[in-house]
Write an enzyme that holds these catalytic residues in place. Structure first.
Site, PDB file in Angstrom:
ATOM      1  N   ARG A 180     -11.280 -10.561  -1.638  1.00  0.00           N
ATOM      2  CA  ARG A 180     -10.989  -9.766  -0.463  1.00  0.00           C
ATOM      3  C   ARG A 180     -10.874  -8.147  -0.794  1.00  0.00           C
ATOM      4  O   ARG A 180     -10.043  -7.907  -1.367  1.00  0.00           O
ATOM      5  CB  ARG A 180      -9.698 -10.640   0.157  1.00  0.00           C
ATOM      6  CG  ARG A 180      -9.546  -9.832   1.402  1.00  0.00           C
ATOM      7  CD  ARG A 180      -8.265  -8.687   1.336  1.00  0.00           C
ATOM      8  NE  ARG A 180      -7.716  -8.463   2.650  1.00  0.00           N
ATOM      9  CZ  ARG A 180      -6.928  -7.238   2.707  1.00  0.00           C
ATOM     10  NH1 ARG A 180      -6.491  -6.609   1.507  1.00  0.00           N
ATOM     11  NH2 ARG A 180      -6.518  -7.154   3.906  1.00  0.00           N
ATOM     12  N   GLY A 187      -0.730  -1.315   6.042  1.00  0.00           N
ATOM     13  CA  GLY A 187      -0.688  -2.441   7.037  1.00  0.00           C
ATOM     14  C   GLY A 187      -2.008  -3.271   7.061  1.00  0.00           C
ATOM     15  O   GLY A 187      -2.927  -3.172   5.839  1.00  0.00           O
ATOM     16  N   THR A 236       0.684  -1.509   0.200  1.00  0.00           N
ATOM     17  CA  THR A 236      -0.045  -0.087  -0.068  1.00  0.00           C
ATOM     18  C   THR A 236       0.949   1.319   0.172  1.00  0.00           C
ATOM     19  O   THR A 236       1.842   1.272   0.638  1.00  0.00           O
ATOM     20  CB  THR A 236      -0.817   0.224   1.152  1.00  0.00           C
ATOM     21  OG1 THR A 236      -1.791  -1.068   1.485  1.00  0.00           O
ATOM     22  CG2 THR A 236      -1.973   0.859   1.161  1.00  0.00           C
ATOM     23  N   ASP A 281      -8.519  -2.391   3.835  1.00  0.00           N
ATOM     24  CA  ASP A 281      -9.177  -0.813   4.175  1.00  0.00           C
ATOM     25  C   ASP A 281      -8.894   0.017   3.324  1.00  0.00           C
ATOM     26  O   ASP A 281      -9.680   1.137   3.326  1.00  0.00           O
ATOM     27  CB  ASP A 281      -8.376  -0.689   5.513  1.00  0.00           C
ATOM     28  CG  ASP A 281      -6.804  -0.508   5.315  1.00  0.00           C
ATOM     29  OD1 ASP A 281      -6.343  -1.262   4.501  1.00  0.00           O
ATOM     30  OD2 ASP A 281      -6.177   0.128   5.855  1.00  0.00           O
TER      31      ASP A 281
HETATM   32  N1  GLY Z   1      -3.591  -2.101   3.964  1.00  0.00           N
HETATM   33  C1  GLY Z   1      -3.886  -2.783   2.662  1.00  0.00           C
HETATM   34  C2  GLY Z   1      -4.741  -3.985   2.915  1.00  0.00           C
HETATM   35  O1  GLY Z   1      -5.021  -4.555   3.884  1.00  0.00           O
HETATM   36  O2  GLY Z   1      -5.164  -4.422   1.603  1.00  0.00           O
END
Ligand code: GLY
Length: 365
Positions: A236, A260, A208, A239
């Site tokens: 999936r 993260g 990310t 966030d």
């Molecule tokens: N923070 C990136 C993810 O969990 O997809």
């Protein structure tokens, strides 16, 4: 700053009886941040990003100086990383899902209009942040997912291309061949035993990039973009595409974003929490540490997410910038960095943190 002085900046705060000891690098009090540098740009403009965003903060600052809208500036900044085949956590070359298909998530938020756009599970389009911006500008929606997001991108003229590089494919194949002795995939005999360094890194990767900007008129904007958890279950979403979790901007207060383990943010609305703490008067670094403590406390309710010392098995980082041009970042474990262009210089800096790493390996739950 010397090591001795740096160590003095650690504080220890006991948790409830029986809990692990929390070690938080002292939140900023006025001037000075975790790494001893200033925590205030001294006025706008200012750009902050995750540790992989040094070229992004430079690009965004160049555009801000030319008078660009802060959202356009940060998107152009992260596009450099989305296009980079060597960053296996974002865009082109991102690590794929368990079936070897790259699926991207992104969100954008524009402070002056309090509007947002996002895409999740987007395949075959290497700049999901640009598609997220179009969701914001050219629909009455905030979030498009999967096939719908792809059709929307194609309708707007985006080019469809394979996002899997040779490097990402090799790492994925190694994962498939080595991490189960109960299926029919076999690694080459001579490489059977050890996992490559690239795969070990991938197993800890939620990747990310997050980038936030404050322009000369003190308007804020932010973007978060990712290929998400390596080898995830298809479909999936983390966030990054969820406003309030991986990104949040309130033009009257500040902006925050995260990298993260997305699941930890999704259940705590942590970026919203960081902005809310800044609204209550916390400095950005302090707000980030507070959100991490909250995530940790909630994580303790799920033992499979904790190691033998009672600490999280995952990494999580926050980045924050307020309307006054103050900034900060904090990570779950020591060793994290962020990038900051404060109008004077562009450099990578050390994040504050909740726990010492102590040579621990983080594990993918
Ligand atoms: N923070 C990136 C993810 O969990 O997809």
């Amino acid at each position: 700053m010397g090591t001795t002085t740096t160590r003095r900046k650690f504080i220890k705060a006991g948790l409830a009886a029986g809990a692990a000891t929390m070690i938080g690098r002292r939140p900023t009090q006025g001037a000075g941040s975790a790494d001893g540098g200033p925590s205030d740009s001294g006025g706008a403009p200012c750009v902050i990003a995750s540790g992989n965003g040094l070229q992004s903060t430079a690009k965004a600052m160049r555009l801000l100086r030319q008078g660009a809208d802060p959202l356009e500036a940060v998107i152009a900044g992260v596009n450099l990383v989305e296009d980079d085949p060597d960053d296996t956590s974002v865009g082109y070359g991102g690590l794929p899902n368990e079936e070897g298909v790259v699926e991207l998530d992104a969100s954008v938020m524009h402070g002056p209009t309090h509007r947002a756009g996002a895409v999740a599970g987007l395949r075959d389009i290497k700049n999901p942040s640009r598609v997220a911006r179009l969701v914001m500008d050219r629909t009455d929606h905030v979030l498009l997912v999967g096939q719908g997001a792809l059709k929307f991108a194609l309708a707007h003229g985006f080019r469809r291309e394979s996002l899997l590089t040779e490097e990402s494919r090799r790492i994925w194949l190694e994962w498939k061949e080595k991490l189960s002795d109960r299926d029919k995939w076999l690694p080459p005999e001579e490489k059977k035993k050890e996992l490559s360094a690239a795969l070990l890194r991938a197993l800890e990767s939620y990747g990310t990039i997050n980038c936030l900007a404050l322009d000369a008129e003190r308007n804020l904007a932010g973007v978060t973009t990712t290929s998400g958890l390596a080898f995830k279950i298809p479909g999936r979403a983390g966030d990054s595409p969820i406003i309030g979790a991986g990104l949040y901007v309130d033009n009257e207060v500040g902006a925050a974003g995260s990298t993260g383990r997305g699941e930890a943010n999704l259940t705590t609305c942590a970026s919203f929490r960081v902005v809310n703490a800044m609204a209550g008067g916390d400095a950005p670094e302090e707000a980030c540490l507070k959100a991490l403590k909250f995530v940790f406390e909630k994580t303790r309710l799920t033992p499979r997410l904790l190691d033998d010392e009672g600490l999280p098995r995952f990494g999580l980082s926050f980045y924050a910038l307020n309307k006054k041009g103050q900034f900060g970042s904090a990570t779950m474990f020591s060793g994290g960095t962020y990038c900051l262009h404060d109008g004077r210089q562009n450099r990578q800096r050390e994040s504050a943190y909740l726990f010492e790493r102590r040579n621990r390996r983080l594990e993918t739950p």
